[in-house]
Design a protein around this motif. Structure first.
Motif, PDB file in Angstrom:
ATOM      1  N   UNK A 119       0.815  -1.208   0.000  1.00  0.00           N
ATOM      2  CA  UNK A 119       0.000   0.000   0.000  1.00  0.00           C
ATOM      3  C   UNK A 119       0.851   1.261   0.000  1.00  0.00           C
ATOM      4  N   UNK A 120       1.879   1.284   0.848  1.00  0.00           N
ATOM      5  CA  UNK A 120       2.767   2.455   0.873  1.00  0.00           C
ATOM      6  C   UNK A 120       3.525   2.570  -0.442  1.00  0.00           C
ATOM      7  N   UNK A 121       3.975   1.440  -0.993  1.00  0.00           N
ATOM      8  CA  UNK A 121       4.664   1.476  -2.288  1.00  0.00           C
ATOM      9  C   UNK A 121       3.759   2.035  -3.373  1.00  0.00           C
ATOM     10  N   UNK A 122       2.505   1.604  -3.392  1.00  0.00           N
ATOM     11  CA  UNK A 122       1.562   2.096  -4.401  1.00  0.00           C
ATOM     12  C   UNK A 122       1.408   3.605  -4.304  1.00  0.00           C
ATOM     13  N   UNK A 123       1.326   4.123  -3.091  1.00  0.00           N
ATOM     14  CA  UNK A 123       1.185   5.567  -2.927  1.00  0.00           C
ATOM     15  C   UNK A 123       2.435   6.315  -3.378  1.00  0.00           C
ATOM     16  N   UNK A 124       3.607   5.781  -3.021  1.00  0.00           N
ATOM     17  CA  UNK A 124       4.846   6.479  -3.355  1.00  0.00           C
ATOM     18  C   UNK A 124       5.146   6.447  -4.845  1.00  0.00           C
ATOM     19  N   UNK A 125       4.553   5.500  -5.550  1.00  0.00           N
ATOM     20  CA  UNK A 125       4.745   5.449  -7.005  1.00  0.00           C
ATOM     21  C   UNK A 125       3.569   6.067  -7.757  1.00  0.00           C
ATOM     22  N   UNK A 126       2.621   6.613  -7.018  1.00  0.00           N
ATOM     23  CA  UNK A 126       1.479   7.326  -7.613  1.00  0.00           C
ATOM     24  C   UNK A 126       1.291   8.633  -6.832  1.00  0.00           C
ATOM     25  N   UNK A 127       2.121   9.632  -7.109  1.00  0.00           N
ATOM     26  CA  UNK A 127       2.105  10.844  -6.296  1.00  0.00           C
ATOM     27  C   UNK A 127       0.764  11.558  -6.242  1.00  0.00           C
ATOM     28  N   UNK A 128      -0.027  11.452  -7.306  1.00  0.00           N
ATOM     29  CA  UNK A 128      -1.341  12.096  -7.274  1.00  0.00           C
ATOM     30  C   UNK A 128      -2.236  11.468  -6.222  1.00  0.00           C
ATOM     31  N   UNK A 129      -2.172  10.137  -6.099  1.00  0.00           N
ATOM     32  CA  UNK A 129      -2.981   9.442  -5.096  1.00  0.00           C
ATOM     33  C   UNK A 129      -2.455   9.708  -3.685  1.00  0.00           C
ATOM     34  N   UNK A 130      -1.131   9.808  -3.551  1.00  0.00           N
ATOM     35  CA  UNK A 130      -0.535  10.139  -2.260  1.00  0.00           C
ATOM     36  C   UNK A 130      -0.992  11.524  -1.808  1.00  0.00           C
ATOM     37  N   UNK A 131      -0.939  12.506  -2.710  1.00  0.00           N
ATOM     38  CA  UNK A 131      -1.364  13.865  -2.358  1.00  0.00           C
ATOM     39  C   UNK A 131      -2.849  13.892  -2.001  1.00  0.00           C
ATOM     40  N   UNK A 132      -3.658  13.147  -2.750  1.00  0.00           N
ATOM     41  CA  UNK A 132      -5.094  13.107  -2.479  1.00  0.00           C
ATOM     42  C   UNK A 132      -5.377  12.534  -1.100  1.00  0.00           C
ATOM     43  N   UNK A 133      -4.682  11.458  -0.732  1.00  0.00           N
ATOM     44  CA  UNK A 133      -4.934  10.831   0.565  1.00  0.00           C
ATOM     45  C   UNK A 133      -4.428  11.710   1.703  1.00  0.00           C
ATOM     46  N   UNK A 134      -3.332  12.412   1.487  1.00  0.00           N
ATOM     47  CA  UNK A 134      -2.872  13.352   2.519  1.00  0.00           C
ATOM     48  C   UNK A 134      -3.912  14.463   2.723  1.00  0.00           C
ATOM     49  N   UNK A 135      -4.500  14.941   1.644  1.00  0.00           N
ATOM     50  CA  UNK A 135      -5.488  16.007   1.744  1.00  0.00           C
ATOM     51  C   UNK A 135      -6.817  15.509   2.297  1.00  0.00           C
ATOM     52  N   UNK A 136      -7.124  14.226   2.001  1.00  0.00           N
ATOM     53  CA  UNK A 136      -8.414  13.679   2.416  1.00  0.00           C
ATOM     54  C   UNK A 136      -8.236  12.352   3.154  1.00  0.00           C
TER      55      UNK A 136
END
Length: 409
Positions: free
Chosen positions: A253-270
């Motif tokens: 899960x963490x790897x997926x977020x770190x390789x998909x910066x748009x999804x990482x930013x979205x989850x940090x915001x929401x």
């Protein structure tokens, strides 16, 4: 459908790192596909979602490996599978499975899982406290692995000093790849594990505590109890399922977020999207790959293909969970995805009993890591990450950097 079995190339680091291009070709080739899986065994892959969903509830497909007719399968079974898993829910069918599941469910309740939240948060924060000042960590060894190991150990009343041993024995028993592991090494690990569990069960019988193992020992239903072998099998299954798959969920899960910066930013915001994100991680790159084994009790027709009696059927959840007929744009990570009925935890009577605990640990671990490790990024290019080969999928190592001295818990 081609009659030549397709070998899954576990010796190829590229396939181990990213099996999904081959998985996609297999699904496009047909709904049921013969393949050579780990250990050189023949299997019939069920590659599409609706067929997989139906197969997981089909009573003609057994969980009991004794229904398999491939002589190589029985010959390759290590002692721990012959002696333990045969007595567990994982490898049993009704009526034995019904009785075992009912008894274990009496001890492994939703209330018991929900009560673990504060303790899981405490363990998570303690592990992150140790790495925050450095500004870098290896998130599998430092975080994703010790968290579920500690949780399931405490749940089963395993003393702190014993946890490294059971983790080492389990790793030796679960190694899979192109070739089967050395049976002598696997069997030695199992004998040590069995001896330990026998002694541990004896201690819990003499001095019950407020833990799951004590509850399993006392669980009964109309004077039926778990036998000694069933208790050994259940304890082993909970230890294994209770940590290795959750390690992979957190790491992937963490790897997926770190390789998909748009999804990482979205989850940090929401952060409210975290429960949906966990489901998407399970669908997109789940901890079991390619899927779940069953054995045909009789000739079974699946999607117009006749699978012969005794054949190994691999319900390929990792392939089915990217079926475009079920999931729009399935190769895209989308943490806002709704209607995410993935097969990562199985389906039907064998649906993973520990799914609520895995979800809870995943939410707490990933959510807290995002909060406490600002500017988290991979410390190596994604292509240099190493992955576990065969069966249980997740990053073997996950080196990351972040802003040192991140926010307090």
């Amino acid at each position: 459908m081609s009659e030549r079995p397709v070998p899954l190339p576990y010796a190829d680091p590229g396939f181990v790192a990213d099996p999904f291009p081959l998985y996609r070709r297999l699904r496009e080739d047909g709904p049921v596909r013969r393949a050579v899986i780990a250990g050189g065994l023949d299997a019939w892959l069920v590659t599409r979602y609706e067929d997989g969903l139906a197969a997981l509830s089909d009573p003609r497909l057994s969980s009991d490996v004794r229904d398999a007719t491939d002589p190589r399968l029985a010959g390759q079974l290590p002692a721990f599978e012959r002696e333990s898993l045969m007595s567990s829910m994982l490898r049993s069918d009704p009526p034995d499975h019904t009785r075992l599941r009912r008894l274990v469910s009496k001890a492994f309740t939703a209330r018991r899982v929900a009560m673990l939240r504060p303790r899981i948060q405490e363990i998570t924060d303690r592990l992150l406290d140790a790495v925050v000042p450095a500004g870098r960590a290896e998130l599998v060894a430092d975080f994703a692995l010790p968290l579920p190991v500690t949780v399931i150990s405490e749940l089963l009343g395993v003393p702190v000093d014993d946890r490294h041993d059971f983790q080492r024995w389990t790793d030796a028993m679960l190694v899979r790849g192109e070739r089967m592991p050395d049976p002598a090494v696997v069997n030695e690990a199992w004998q040590r594990m069995r001896a330990y569990l026998t002694a541990h069960l004896g201690a819990k019988r003499a001095r019950p505590g407020d833990d799951l193992l004590s509850a399993l020992i006392s669980a009964h239903d109309e004077e039926q109890r778990l036998s000694h072998d069933e208790l050994i099998a259940m304890t082993f299954l909970l230890l294994v399922a209770g940590y290795i798959t959750t390690v992979n969920l957190i790491g992937s899960g963490i790897t997926a977020l770190l390789t998909h910066p748009d999804q990482l930013a979205l989850l940090r915001d929401r952060p409210d999207l975290l429960p949906d994100a966990i489901e998407e991680f399970l669908r997109y790159d789940g901890p079991v790959s390619p899927g779940i084994a069953r054995f045909a009790r009789e000739d079974v027709e699946i999607a117009g293909v006749t699978v012969p009696r005794g054949a190994t059927v691999l319900i390929a959840s990792a392939i089915a969970d990217r079926d475009p007929a079920r999931f729009p744009d399935p190769d895209r990570l989308d943490i806002t995805r709704r209607d995410n009925g993935h097969l990562a935890f199985g389906h039907g009577i064998h649906y993973c009993l520990g799914a609520p605990l895995a979800r809870l640990e995943g939410q707490i671990a990933i959510g807290t890591a995002l909060r406490r490790l600002p500017d988290m990024a991979l410390a190596v290019p994604p292509a240099e990450l190493t992955w576990r080969p065969g069966g249980l999928r997740g990053p073997a190592r996950l080196p990351v950097t972040f802003a040192a001295g991140g926010p307090a818990a």
